[in-house]
Design a protein around this motif. Structure first.
Motif, PDB file in Angstrom:
ATOM      1  N   PHE A  64      50.470  -4.508  23.810  1.00 49.06           N
ATOM      2  CA  PHE A  64      50.978  -4.733  25.034  1.00 49.06           C
ATOM      3  C   PHE A  64      52.000  -4.702  24.379  1.00 49.06           C
ATOM      4  O   PHE A  64      53.653  -5.110  25.361  1.00 49.06           O
ATOM      5  CB  PHE A  64      49.672  -6.467  24.409  1.00 49.06           C
ATOM      6  CG  PHE A  64      50.594  -6.717  25.468  1.00 49.06           C
ATOM      7  CD1 PHE A  64      49.834  -7.468  26.594  1.00 49.06           C
ATOM      8  CD2 PHE A  64      51.608  -8.316  25.112  1.00 49.06           C
ATOM      9  CE1 PHE A  64      50.941  -8.066  27.760  1.00 49.06           C
ATOM     10  CE2 PHE A  64      52.729  -9.040  25.805  1.00 49.06           C
ATOM     11  CZ  PHE A  64      51.781  -8.794  26.951  1.00 49.06           C
ATOM     12  N   ASP A  65      52.777  -4.603  23.297  1.00 53.85           N
ATOM     13  CA  ASP A  65      54.141  -5.187  22.785  1.00 53.85           C
ATOM     14  C   ASP A  65      55.292  -3.970  23.030  1.00 53.85           C
ATOM     15  O   ASP A  65      56.398  -4.127  23.854  1.00 53.85           O
ATOM     16  CB  ASP A  65      54.793  -5.140  21.088  1.00 53.85           C
ATOM     17  CG  ASP A  65      54.291  -6.429  20.830  1.00 53.85           C
ATOM     18  OD1 ASP A  65      54.400  -7.181  21.525  1.00 53.85           O
ATOM     19  OD2 ASP A  65      54.052  -7.022  19.187  1.00 53.85           O
ATOM     20  N   ASP A  66      54.467  -2.844  23.008  1.00 56.32           N
ATOM     21  CA  ASP A  66      55.517  -1.234  23.514  1.00 56.32           C
ATOM     22  C   ASP A  66      55.381  -1.747  25.809  1.00 56.32           C
ATOM     23  O   ASP A  66      56.392  -1.057  25.720  1.00 56.32           O
ATOM     24  CB  ASP A  66      54.156  -0.298  23.516  1.00 56.32           C
ATOM     25  CG  ASP A  66      55.105   1.101  24.066  1.00 56.32           C
ATOM     26  OD1 ASP A  66      56.286   1.397  23.643  1.00 56.32           O
ATOM     27  OD2 ASP A  66      54.682   1.850  24.632  1.00 56.32           O
ATOM     28  N   LEU A  67      54.301  -1.750  26.218  1.00 56.55           N
ATOM     29  CA  LEU A  67      53.822  -2.479  27.406  1.00 56.55           C
ATOM     30  C   LEU A  67      55.478  -3.603  27.898  1.00 56.55           C
ATOM     31  O   LEU A  67      55.814  -3.083  28.751  1.00 56.55           O
ATOM     32  CB  LEU A  67      52.311  -2.660  28.162  1.00 56.55           C
ATOM     33  CG  LEU A  67      52.324  -2.625  28.888  1.00 56.55           C
ATOM     34  CD1 LEU A  67      52.855  -1.647  30.186  1.00 56.55           C
ATOM     35  CD2 LEU A  67      51.508  -3.211  29.686  1.00 56.55           C
ATOM     36  N   LEU A  68      54.963  -4.383  27.312  1.00 59.46           N
ATOM     37  CA  LEU A  68      56.181  -5.832  27.522  1.00 59.46           C
ATOM     38  C   LEU A  68      57.487  -4.727  27.396  1.00 59.46           C
ATOM     39  O   LEU A  68      57.904  -5.652  28.423  1.00 59.46           O
ATOM     40  CB  LEU A  68      55.866  -6.590  26.467  1.00 59.46           C
ATOM     41  CG  LEU A  68      56.617  -8.068  26.709  1.00 59.46           C
ATOM     42  CD1 LEU A  68      56.046  -8.185  27.467  1.00 59.46           C
ATOM     43  CD2 LEU A  68      56.589  -8.695  26.040  1.00 59.46           C
ATOM     44  N   ALA A  69      57.677  -3.963  26.084  1.00 60.65           N
ATOM     45  CA  ALA A  69      59.430  -3.916  26.518  1.00 60.65           C
ATOM     46  C   ALA A  69      59.707  -3.038  27.779  1.00 60.65           C
ATOM     47  O   ALA A  69      60.862  -2.883  27.855  1.00 60.65           O
ATOM     48  CB  ALA A  69      59.650  -3.197  25.392  1.00 60.65           C
ATOM     49  N   LYS A  70      58.795  -2.167  27.741  1.00 54.52           N
ATOM     50  CA  LYS A  70      58.939  -0.382  28.744  1.00 54.52           C
ATOM     51  C   LYS A  70      58.871  -1.975  30.244  1.00 54.52           C
ATOM     52  O   LYS A  70      59.695  -0.986  31.116  1.00 54.52           O
ATOM     53  CB  LYS A  70      57.709   0.440  28.404  1.00 54.52           C
ATOM     54  CG  LYS A  70      57.717   1.216  27.392  1.00 54.52           C
ATOM     55  CD  LYS A  70      56.811   2.008  27.654  1.00 54.52           C
ATOM     56  CE  LYS A  70      57.034   2.794  26.478  1.00 54.52           C
ATOM     57  NZ  LYS A  70      55.632   4.055  26.497  1.00 54.52           N
ATOM     58  N   ALA A  71      58.277  -2.299  30.255  1.00 54.59           N
ATOM     59  CA  ALA A  71      57.464  -3.471  31.772  1.00 54.59           C
ATOM     60  C   ALA A  71      58.980  -3.814  31.897  1.00 54.59           C
ATOM     61  O   ALA A  71      59.634  -3.977  33.272  1.00 54.59           O
ATOM     62  CB  ALA A  71      56.402  -4.016  31.491  1.00 54.59           C
ATOM     63  N   ILE A  72      59.965  -4.402  31.266  1.00 53.84           N
ATOM     64  CA  ILE A  72      61.151  -5.660  31.164  1.00 53.84           C
ATOM     65  C   ILE A  72      62.127  -4.927  31.246  1.00 53.84           C
ATOM     66  O   ILE A  72      63.292  -4.841  32.160  1.00 53.84           O
ATOM     67  CB  ILE A  72      60.949  -7.003  30.104  1.00 53.84           C
ATOM     68  CG1 ILE A  72      59.619  -7.096  29.872  1.00 53.84           C
ATOM     69  CG2 ILE A  72      62.402  -7.356  30.061  1.00 53.84           C
ATOM     70  CD1 ILE A  72      59.431  -8.217  30.620  1.00 53.84           C
ATOM     71  N   VAL A  73      62.235  -3.942  30.304  1.00 53.16           N
ATOM     72  CA  VAL A  73      63.602  -3.184  30.610  1.00 53.16           C
ATOM     73  C   VAL A  73      63.213  -2.011  32.127  1.00 53.16           C
ATOM     74  O   VAL A  73      64.080  -2.004  32.613  1.00 53.16           O
ATOM     75  CB  VAL A  73      63.477  -2.108  29.754  1.00 53.16           C
ATOM     76  CG1 VAL A  73      64.713  -0.723  29.755  1.00 53.16           C
ATOM     77  CG2 VAL A  73      63.701  -2.590  28.561  1.00 53.16           C
ATOM     78  N   HIS A  74      62.074  -1.883  32.198  1.00 53.11           N
ATOM     79  CA  HIS A  74      62.101  -0.767  33.638  1.00 53.11           C
ATOM     80  C   HIS A  74      62.922  -2.105  35.417  1.00 53.11           C
ATOM     81  O   HIS A  74      63.514  -1.454  36.318  1.00 53.11           O
ATOM     82  CB  HIS A  74      60.469  -1.024  34.104  1.00 53.11           C
ATOM     83  CG  HIS A  74      59.937  -0.047  35.112  1.00 53.11           C
ATOM     84  ND1 HIS A  74      59.490   0.072  36.333  1.00 53.11           N
ATOM     85  CD2 HIS A  74      60.229   1.548  35.449  1.00 53.11           C
ATOM     86  CE1 HIS A  74      59.797   0.584  36.659  1.00 53.11           C
ATOM     87  NE2 HIS A  74      60.409   2.040  36.466  1.00 53.11           N
ATOM     88  N   HIS A  75      62.211  -3.544  34.973  1.00 55.93           N
ATOM     89  CA  HIS A  75      62.809  -4.025  35.496  1.00 55.93           C
ATOM     90  C   HIS A  75      64.585  -4.519  35.797  1.00 55.93           C
ATOM     91  O   HIS A  75      64.592  -4.324  36.878  1.00 55.93           O
ATOM     92  CB  HIS A  75      61.843  -5.709  35.437  1.00 55.93           C
ATOM     93  CG  HIS A  75      62.349  -6.088  36.209  1.00 55.93           C
ATOM     94  ND1 HIS A  75      62.485  -6.953  37.268  1.00 55.93           N
ATOM     95  CD2 HIS A  75      63.364  -8.188  35.623  1.00 55.93           C
ATOM     96  CE1 HIS A  75      63.158  -8.300  37.960  1.00 55.93           C
ATOM     97  NE2 HIS A  75      63.885  -8.693  37.036  1.00 55.93           N
ATOM     98  N   ALA A  76      64.039  -4.621  34.453  1.00 62.11           N
ATOM     99  CA  ALA A  76      65.878  -4.871  34.291  1.00 62.11           C
ATOM    100  C   ALA A  76      66.840  -3.706  34.543  1.00 62.11           C
ATOM    101  O   ALA A  76      68.122  -3.692  34.930  1.00 62.11           O
ATOM    102  CB  ALA A  76      66.478  -5.607  32.898  1.00 62.11           C
ATOM    103  N   ALA A  77      66.602  -3.071  34.470  1.00 63.02           N
ATOM    104  CA  ALA A  77      67.022  -1.613  34.926  1.00 63.02           C
ATOM    105  C   ALA A  77      66.745  -1.175  36.527  1.00 63.02           C
ATOM    106  O   ALA A  77      68.587  -1.300  37.114  1.00 63.02           O
ATOM    107  CB  ALA A  77      66.285  -0.101  34.162  1.00 63.02           C
ATOM    108  N   SER A  78      66.094  -1.486  37.265  1.00 63.07           N
ATOM    109  CA  SER A  78      65.886  -1.396  38.676  1.00 63.07           C
ATOM    110  C   SER A  78      66.542  -2.027  39.191  1.00 63.07           C
ATOM    111  O   SER A  78      66.952  -2.469  40.240  1.00 63.07           O
ATOM    112  CB  SER A  78      64.865  -1.427  39.515  1.00 63.07           C
ATOM    113  OG  SER A  78      63.429  -2.306  38.767  1.00 63.07           O
ATOM    114  N   ALA A  79      66.500  -3.188  38.307  1.00 62.57           N
ATOM    115  CA  ALA A  79      67.025  -4.558  38.921  1.00 62.57           C
ATOM    116  C   ALA A  79      68.608  -4.480  39.080  1.00 62.57           C
ATOM    117  O   ALA A  79      69.100  -5.281  39.672  1.00 62.57           O
ATOM    118  CB  ALA A  79      66.733  -6.080  38.520  1.00 62.57           C
TER     119      ALA A  79
END
Length: 193
Positions: free
Chosen positions: A101-116
């Motif tokens: 989950f920690d891996d998924l969380l980090a990737k999802a948050i960075v995916h959001h940050a980059a796309s935003a």
């Protein structure tokens, strides 16, 4: 299930990835996972022993399936989905998922940050995959990253019991604090390790 978070009339199929039609639907499905983590009951815990406030490998797998549902695969991770993931992270006092989950969380948050921030991101099935290194696609410098998004991430992490070291390192690198010793990062984000 928490009555304040999930309506009793909500169909259990709402968490099925094939039923998700938008990022809002994915965020609602993640809320069902969060409620299952909190209570140890609900559609995502059926057929298995699940303790209250524990996040296990099945919970992490639910999150991954929801986030990579066909309808949202080529969309950036939304703010609502990111907030739901932070809520799941905070709800889980115990972990038995081997860091998935920690891996998924980090990737999802960075995916959001980059796309935003208007930066290109790979499809979710690539970016969020356990075998994909986050460093292979995540921004590594502040140029182009929206400071409001970084401030939002820091506010989500500030004062939380469950810190994500991968996410902390990436945010620190992006904002140019990579030269700080890792032990000083909690002070930057005002969180405990």
């Amino acid at each position: 299930m928490s009555a304040s978070r999930v309506k009793p009339t909500e169909p259990t199929s709402a968490v099925e990835p094939s039923r998700i039609s938008s990022s809002d639907g994915a965020a609602l499905a993640l809320a069902v996972v969060r409620d299952g983590v909190i209570t140890g009951e609900g559609p995502t815990t059926k057929g298995r022993v699940h303790f209250s406030r524990e996040l296990d490998a099945d919970d992490a797998a639910w999150c991954a399936r929801i986030l990579t549902a066909r309808a949202v695969e080529h969309q950036p991770v939304s703010r609502a989905e990111a907030e739901a993931l932070f809520e799941i992270n905070e709800a889980a006092a115990e972990r038995s998922d081997d860091g998935v989950f920690d891996d998924l969380l980090a990737k999802a948050i960075v995916h959001h940050a980059a796309s935003a921030s208007g930066l290109p991101v790979p499809p979710r099935t690539v970016a969020l995959a356990p075998e994909t290194a986050i460093e292979s696609w995540a921004p590594t410098h502040a140029a182009g990253v929206d400071t409001e998004v970084l401030e939002w991430i820091a506010s989500q992490m500030r004062g939380k019991r469950n810190s994500n070291l991968t996410l902390m390192r990436l945010v620190a690198t992006i904002v140019g604090m990579a030269t700080l010793p890792l032990v000083q990062l909690p002070n930057v984000f005002d969180i405990g390790m």
